[in-house]
Design a protein around this motif. Structure first.
Motif, PDB file in Angstrom:
ATOM      1  N   ILE A  74      11.283  24.247   3.249  1.00  0.00           N
ATOM      2  CA  ILE A  74       9.877  24.309   2.846  1.00  0.00           C
ATOM      3  C   ILE A  74       9.625  25.536   1.978  1.00  0.00           C
ATOM      4  O   ILE A  74       8.899  25.458   0.983  1.00  0.00           O
ATOM      5  CB  ILE A  74       8.950  24.293   4.076  1.00  0.00           C
ATOM      6  N   THR A  77       4.205  19.903   6.137  1.00  0.00           N
ATOM      7  CA  THR A  77       5.339  20.430   6.893  1.00  0.00           C
ATOM      8  C   THR A  77       5.551  19.624   8.172  1.00  0.00           C
ATOM      9  O   THR A  77       6.687  19.272   8.510  1.00  0.00           O
ATOM     10  CB  THR A  77       5.134  21.917   7.215  1.00  0.00           C
ATOM     11  N   THR A 132       6.939  16.124   7.153  1.00  0.00           N
ATOM     12  CA  THR A 132       8.352  16.115   6.764  1.00  0.00           C
ATOM     13  C   THR A 132       9.249  16.361   7.967  1.00  0.00           C
ATOM     14  O   THR A 132      10.316  15.756   8.073  1.00  0.00           O
ATOM     15  CB  THR A 132       8.652  17.147   5.660  1.00  0.00           C
ATOM     16  N   SER A 133       8.810  17.205   8.875  1.00  0.00           N
ATOM     17  CA  SER A 133       9.625  17.481  10.059  1.00  0.00           C
ATOM     18  C   SER A 133       9.735  16.247  10.951  1.00  0.00           C
ATOM     19  O   SER A 133      10.820  15.913  11.436  1.00  0.00           O
ATOM     20  CB  SER A 133       9.031  18.654  10.843  1.00  0.00           C
ATOM     21  N   ALA A 180      13.947  23.547   8.476  1.00  0.00           N
ATOM     22  CA  ALA A 180      12.613  23.309   7.910  1.00  0.00           C
ATOM     23  C   ALA A 180      12.081  24.532   7.166  1.00  0.00           C
ATOM     24  O   ALA A 180      11.538  24.410   6.069  1.00  0.00           O
ATOM     25  CB  ALA A 180      11.639  22.890   9.011  1.00  0.00           C
TER      26      ALA A 180
END
Length: 147
Positions: free
Chosen positions: A99, A16, A19-20, A95
């Motif tokens: 996610i 996470t 990807t952020s 996000a």
């Protein structure tokens, strides 16, 4: 104490965060595909360092030849497509929404792949509680994303 679930949880945190951060990179560069290329290039560098430090034995030529041709590229192709979609969708969905949807897709597909033994996985049959858990997961994702 079984620490594997905690490590798996931590892996999810890392994904996470990754990807952020790389979504930010893609937005600043105005190109999610460039951010994906940079992420994979840096990943390659770090994994090659890890191979050099930790791999004690390299595969033999016979072992390399025994690997089906499609296994050399399909995992990387699917990974690149998945990561690119993350970087493209997070700015559009947020996000948490992205996610949660992606995680539910991963879990449901993993359960189906295990049930049918796809990709050479050991067969683990779905149970009633597993199916109920999937429905609860879907409801949970809907509740998370309900605006």
């Amino acid at each position: 104490m079984n620490y594997l679930p905690l490590l798996a949880f931590f892996a999810g945190v890392l994904i996470t965060a990754q990807t952020s951060l790389n979504t930010q990179l893609g937005m600043l560069l105005k190109s999610p595909i460039l951010a994906t290329s940079i992420a994979f290039s840096v990943s390659l560098l770090f994994t090659l360092i890890a191979v050099g430090l930790f791999l004690n034995q390299y595969p033999s030529p016979a072992m390399i030849k025994s690997v089906p041709y499609y296994l050399w590229f399909t995992g990387g192709l699917l990974s690149a497509m998945g990561v690119l979609l993350f970087y493209w969708l997070i700015p559009k969905m947020g996000a948490g929404a992205m996610i949660s949807c992606a995680m539910s897709g991963q879990i449901i597909f993993a359960l189906l792949a295990g049930h049918f033994g796809w990709f050479g996985l050991a067969v683990k049959n779905l149970t009633l509680s597993t199916v109920v858990g999937c429905f609860c997961l879907i409801i949970g994702v809907w509740l998370i994303n309900k605006n």
